[in-house]
Design a protein around this motif. Structure first.
Motif, PDB file in Angstrom:
ATOM      1  N   ASN A 373       0.917  -1.222   0.173  1.00 24.94           N
ATOM      2  CA  ASN A 373      -0.046   0.200   0.008  1.00 24.94           C
ATOM      3  C   ASN A 373       0.729   1.246   0.145  1.00 24.94           C
ATOM      4  OD1 ASN A 373      -1.631   2.248   0.895  1.00 24.94           O
ATOM      5  ND2 ASN A 373      -3.354   0.669   1.085  1.00 24.94           N
ATOM      6  N   GLN A 374       0.713   2.097  -0.945  1.00 24.59           N
ATOM      7  CA  GLN A 374       1.661   3.285  -1.114  1.00 24.59           C
ATOM      8  C   GLN A 374       1.352   4.205  -0.072  1.00 24.59           C
ATOM      9  OE1 GLN A 374       0.641   5.965  -4.405  1.00 24.59           O
ATOM     10  NE2 GLN A 374      -0.910   4.682  -5.171  1.00 24.59           N
ATOM     11  N   HIS A 375       0.074   4.385   0.727  1.00 21.88           N
ATOM     12  CA  HIS A 375      -0.057   5.531   1.285  1.00 21.88           C
ATOM     13  C   HIS A 375       0.481   5.207   2.891  1.00 21.88           C
ATOM     14  CE1 HIS A 375      -2.644   6.809  -1.793  1.00 21.88           C
ATOM     15  NE2 HIS A 375      -3.325   5.801  -1.936  1.00 21.88           N
ATOM     16  N   ILE A 376       1.580   5.362   3.091  1.00 17.49           N
ATOM     17  CA  ILE A 376       2.319   4.915   4.201  1.00 17.49           C
ATOM     18  C   ILE A 376       1.802   5.151   5.408  1.00 17.49           C
ATOM     19  CG2 ILE A 376       4.712   4.760   5.197  1.00 17.49           C
ATOM     20  CD1 ILE A 376       4.701   3.499   2.611  1.00 17.49           C
ATOM     21  N   TYR A 377       1.551   6.446   5.624  1.00 17.93           N
ATOM     22  CA  TYR A 377       0.976   6.898   7.223  1.00 17.93           C
ATOM     23  C   TYR A 377      -0.212   6.603   7.320  1.00 17.93           C
ATOM     24  CZ  TYR A 377      -0.154   9.630  11.108  1.00 17.93           C
ATOM     25  OH  TYR A 377      -0.553  10.146  12.446  1.00 17.93           O
ATOM     26  N   SER A 378      -1.177   6.757   6.566  1.00 15.28           N
ATOM     27  CA  SER A 378      -2.767   6.281   7.004  1.00 15.28           C
ATOM     28  C   SER A 378      -2.848   4.824   6.900  1.00 15.28           C
ATOM     29  CB  SER A 378      -3.340   7.109   5.768  1.00 15.28           C
ATOM     30  OG  SER A 378      -3.277   6.335   4.454  1.00 15.28           O
TER      31      SER A 378
END
Length: 404
Positions: A373-378
């Protein structure tokens, strides 16, 4: 949940400290052989400086400077990619530029096949050490001739990766700065200017083909050190961490509590604190980056000829390194397996009842099916919550489980 995450931050920081302690104690556990290679001394110095950076990240984290710690972690990541090649990148290449021949794409493909056939014939006759010739992907109409290793003159079986020398010899000042634009005691003669231009072109070539970020990826692929899936993870982590190193609007703000509230006042940072989840993420980046660097240097020492190290003495350091992926399996870095949350999420959205019957639960999904998943923090923040699905059951995060 907040207390559990805070305890996990403390555990991650403690793990980092333990790795530094074991790395420093390693000096007394290595047993040198009859000869000493300066290469190992240079390698240790490279890692020593990275450990200094890691310790700076720890100090930043312990003082709640989360964004700055993440920015420095980008530096650690980039150095790790280079270090992989310095330790295990035994293949290197030479380029032949055909762009001046004005070949069409079809003509270039014919030329490539011809060169491949020539090489096959030469190799069959034992007249070439070149492993293969292929198209160079990063520029049009260039042939890439691939070779293996730089052999030690004393020990031909001992290969030294070319990146070791490329890193040592690189001079960014020579590449970027022209003498005539700065103070000089006297103007250079014409022949000296030509030598300086040649040096500048050489350094630019070295950087472009071996040391730039794109070049590092190219060389990792060439050496089979990173699969396409790993490449995608590298790109995602590199991009995320780069937001805290290069000017990126809102990058640090997104990591704070109540990040949509603006005070309009002057001060140091933002008035709202960083979330504990952001701090944990930064701590885990540091854990995995340190473990990755130390894994390479311990592996290199373990593989060293006995004449250099009679006993590598790496057992205790390996224990500290391996504990990272065991203690913090819910963070997906570069080479570790997909965490349970990513498997769970994949199954909810992409797997069928037949898959459930075959796998026995989301834990059993074939790992190669699970995308990053590229949306690291969320995405990381979501993984710290508990979730429930009718078909796939409940997901209980490791952090909460330990906190109960």
């Amino acid at each position: 949940m907040g207390d559990a995450v805070e305890r996990e931050v403390a555990r991650a920081i403690s793990s980092c400290r333990a790795m530094i302690t074991e790395y420093c104690a390693w000096n007394e556990k290595r047993v040198h052989g009859e000869t000493f290679s300066t290469m190992y001394g240079d390698i240790f110095e490279f890692v020593n400086i990275r450990m200094e950076t890691a310790e700076s990240c720890l100090l930043l984290l312990e003082n709640d400077k989360v964004a700055d710690s993440l920015g420095l972690s980008r530096s650690l990541l980039e150095h790790y990619l280079l270090f992989l090649l310095m330790c295990r990148g035994n293949k290197y290449f030479q380029l032949v530029d055909l762009s001046g021949e004005n070949l069409s794409e079809g003509q270039f493909k014919v030329r490539l096949r011809e060169e491949q056939k020539k090489l096959d014939a030469l190799r069959a006759e034992g007249k070439s050490h070149c492993l293969e010739v292929r198209k160079y992907r990063r520029a049009k109409h260039r042939l890439m001739y691939v070779f293996e290793g730089l052999k030690d003159t004393v020990d031909p079986d001992f290969l030294i990766p070319l990146h070791f020398f490329q890193y040592q010899q690189f001079r960014p000042d020579v590449m970027r700065l022209k003498d005539e634009n700065y103070f000089q005691y006297y103007e250079d003669e014409a022949d000296i200017k030509k030598v300086l231009r040649d040096n500048q072109n050489g350094e630019a070539w070295r950087y472009k083909n071996y040391l730039s970020y794109d070049a590092l990826l190219q060389c990792l692929e060439l050496n089979n050190l990173a699969t396409p899936a790993v490449m995608h993870r590298i790109e995602a982590h590199y991009t995320f961490l780069g937001k805290f190193l290069h000017p990126t609007n809102g990058a640090a703000r997104d990591l704070h509590e109540q990040n949509n509230w603006h005070s309009g006042e002057s001060g140091v940072g933002i008035g709202q604190p960083y979330t504990t989840r952001a701090k944990l993420l930064a701590a885990l980046y540091l854990c995995y980056s340190m473990a990755s660097l130390l894994q390479e240097v311990t592996g290199l020492t373990d593989r060293a000829p006995r004449k250099h190290y009679a006993d590598s003495g790496t057992a205790d350091l390996w224990s500290a390194i391996r504990s990272v992926s065991v203690d913090f399996p819910y963070f997906w870095f570069l080479f570790n397996d997909a965490p349970l949350y990513d498997r769970y999420l994949y199954c909810i959205h992409h797997a069928s009842a037949e898959d459930l019957a075959e796998w026995g639960g989301y834990e059993g999904v074939p790992l190669e099916k699970v995308p990053f998943n590229q949306h690291i923090y969320s995405h990381f923040s979501d993984s710290l919550n508990g979730w429930s699905n009718i078909r796939w059951g409940s997901y209980l995060p490791a952090v909460r489980h330990r906190g109960q």
